[in-house]
Design an enzyme around this catalytic site. Structure first.
Site, short mmCIF file in Angstrom:
data_model
loop_
_atom_site.label_atom_id
_atom_site.label_comp_id
_atom_site.label_asym_id
_atom_site.label_seq_id
_atom_site.Cartn_x
_atom_site.Cartn_y
_atom_site.Cartn_z
N THR A 175 0.85 -1.18 0.00
CA THR A 175 0.00 0.00 0.00
C THR A 175 0.89 1.23 0.00
OG1 THR A 175 -1.81 -1.05 1.15
CG2 THR A 175 -1.53 1.28 1.57
N ARG A 226 -14.30 -7.16 -0.73
CA ARG A 226 -13.79 -6.59 0.53
C ARG A 226 -13.22 -5.18 0.29
NH1 ARG A 226 -8.33 -4.90 2.25
NH2 ARG A 226 -8.17 -5.22 4.48
N GLY A 266 -10.94 -2.17 2.23
CA GLY A 266 -10.06 -1.95 3.37
C GLY A 266 -10.09 -0.51 3.86
N GLY A 294 -1.51 -1.34 6.82
CA GLY A 294 -1.57 -2.50 7.71
C GLY A 294 -2.85 -3.26 7.48
N1 ASP Z 1 -4.42 -1.35 4.65
C1 ASP Z 1 -4.49 -2.07 3.41
C2 ASP Z 1 -5.76 -2.86 3.40
O1 ASP Z 1 -6.14 -3.42 4.41
C3 ASP Z 1 -3.34 -3.01 3.21
C4 ASP Z 1 -1.96 -2.47 3.53
O2 ASP Z 1 -1.82 -1.40 4.05
O3 ASP Z 1 -0.98 -3.15 3.20
O4 ASP Z 1 -6.35 -2.98 2.36
#
Ligand code: ASP
Length: 330
Positions: free
Chosen positions: A191, A219, A221, A242
């Protein structure tokens, strides 16, 4: 007048100790460095606002296939890509967010378009992409977005079927498929996000992602959600990375802003508190944040977080736990 600051991240990941850079990491660090040089320099010359800076920075990372955003996004349980992004402007609280994108070359450009349009703030899927196309944003095929690296990573995921976001502790599954798994390059990239303070003392934040490998189709995020993955106001700008579910449940980015506004905690203490609060919910990750005085932090609870700082013409990039120079002031 403020001394401008630009912070960027390319995602957090990993559970164990850091084994040093992988073969692909030099490409990631090069990308971060170019962004810091170009966008940091433009901020210094007052050629661009904080809002433009975070948009350009994230867009460049979306173009880099080694990061999990735009081209190079990770694949969901069905082997498809769906991307989330959001952006917020500190001075007026304007925001734009989009989720479930499958054809948009630069999800952050669509989020910015929504921010500028003023209404609606958040859109998903086909409706969002139709609007983007009508607005002249570049569309691509899903095949173009999928890289060989991601296809290989997805095939590997199919053999383990780790629940996206699972941890060793919570269900005995193998390592979580968060973006960066330092053990191998099987779950690389991350990300991406940026926060900036411009010469006028204004701030903005932007975040973009393909989400988690093997995520359930449909989904969404935290990255798509203003107040969870992204926040900016007149006091702070925050971009998170995260396990998104925990960041959503704690409204992490807005929680950061509230703790900073309403308590005596320092920026660093607020960062620690927010990251500690996501842990009991199965979350782990990191964030980048700065305030209107040019103070900044880049904390993370994972093995690594790709990150970079531009301040006063000085550029710092890092991957692993060495945090020297990462709590700073412009
Ligand atoms: N926060 C992102 C998500 O849950 C993933 C990430 O930050 O790596 O989609």
């Amino acid at each position: 007048m403020s001394v401008p600051v630009l912070l960027i991240h390319g995602g957090a990941g990993g559970d164990g100790s850091w084994g040093g850079p992988t073969k692909l990491d030099s490409g990631r660090i090069d990308c971060l460095t170019i962004i810091l040089q170009e966008v940091g320099g433009a901020l210094e010359r007052n050629d661009i606002s904080a809002l433009q800076a975070v948009t350009i920075a994230v867009q460049i990372m979306e173009d880099e296939p080694l990061f999990n955003a735009g081209r190079g996004s990770v694949l969901d349980a069905q082997g498809d890509i769906s991307m989330d992004a959001s952006i917020m402007n500190g001075p007026d609280g304007a925001a734009g967010a989009c989720a479930g994108l499958k054809k948009t070359k630069h999800p952050i450009a669509l989020a910015k378009y929504l921010l500028e349009s003023g209404w609606p703030v958040m859109m998903i899927g086909e409706g969002a992409e139709e609007l983007g196309r009508d607005a002249g944003l570049e569309m691509v095929t899903s095949d173009w977005l999928k890289t060989d690296l991601r296809r290989a990573q997805w095939s590997k995921w199919q053999t383990t079927k780790d629940r996206p976001g699972s941890t060793d502790e919570d269900d005995g599954a193998l390592a979580a498929i968060l973006d960066h798994d330092p053990e191998t390059e099987r779950a690389p990239a991350g990300t991406v996000g940026a926060v900036a303070l411009d010469i006028d003392g204004e701030m903005a934040a932007a975040t973009s992602t393909g989400g988690l490998t093997g995520k359930t189709p449909g989904r969404i995020g935290d990255t798509a959600i203003i107040g969870a993955g992204t926040w900016a106001d007149r006091r702070v700008a925050v971009s998170c990375t995260g396990i998104g579910e925990a960041y959503i449940r704690t409204a992490a980015a807005k929680r950061f802003a509230d703790l900073f506004e309403l308590t005596e905690l320092t920026l660093a203490d607020v960062g620690d508190r927010v990251l500690e609060e996501v842990v009991p919910l199965g979350g782990r990750g990191g964030l980048i944040a700065l305030n209107s005085h040019g103070e900044f932090i880049l904390p993370f609870h994972t093995t690594l977080m790709y990150r970079g700082v531009w301040v006063n013409g000085r550029i710092t990039t890092a991957i692993g736990p060495d945090s020297s120079g990462e709590k700073g002031k412009s």
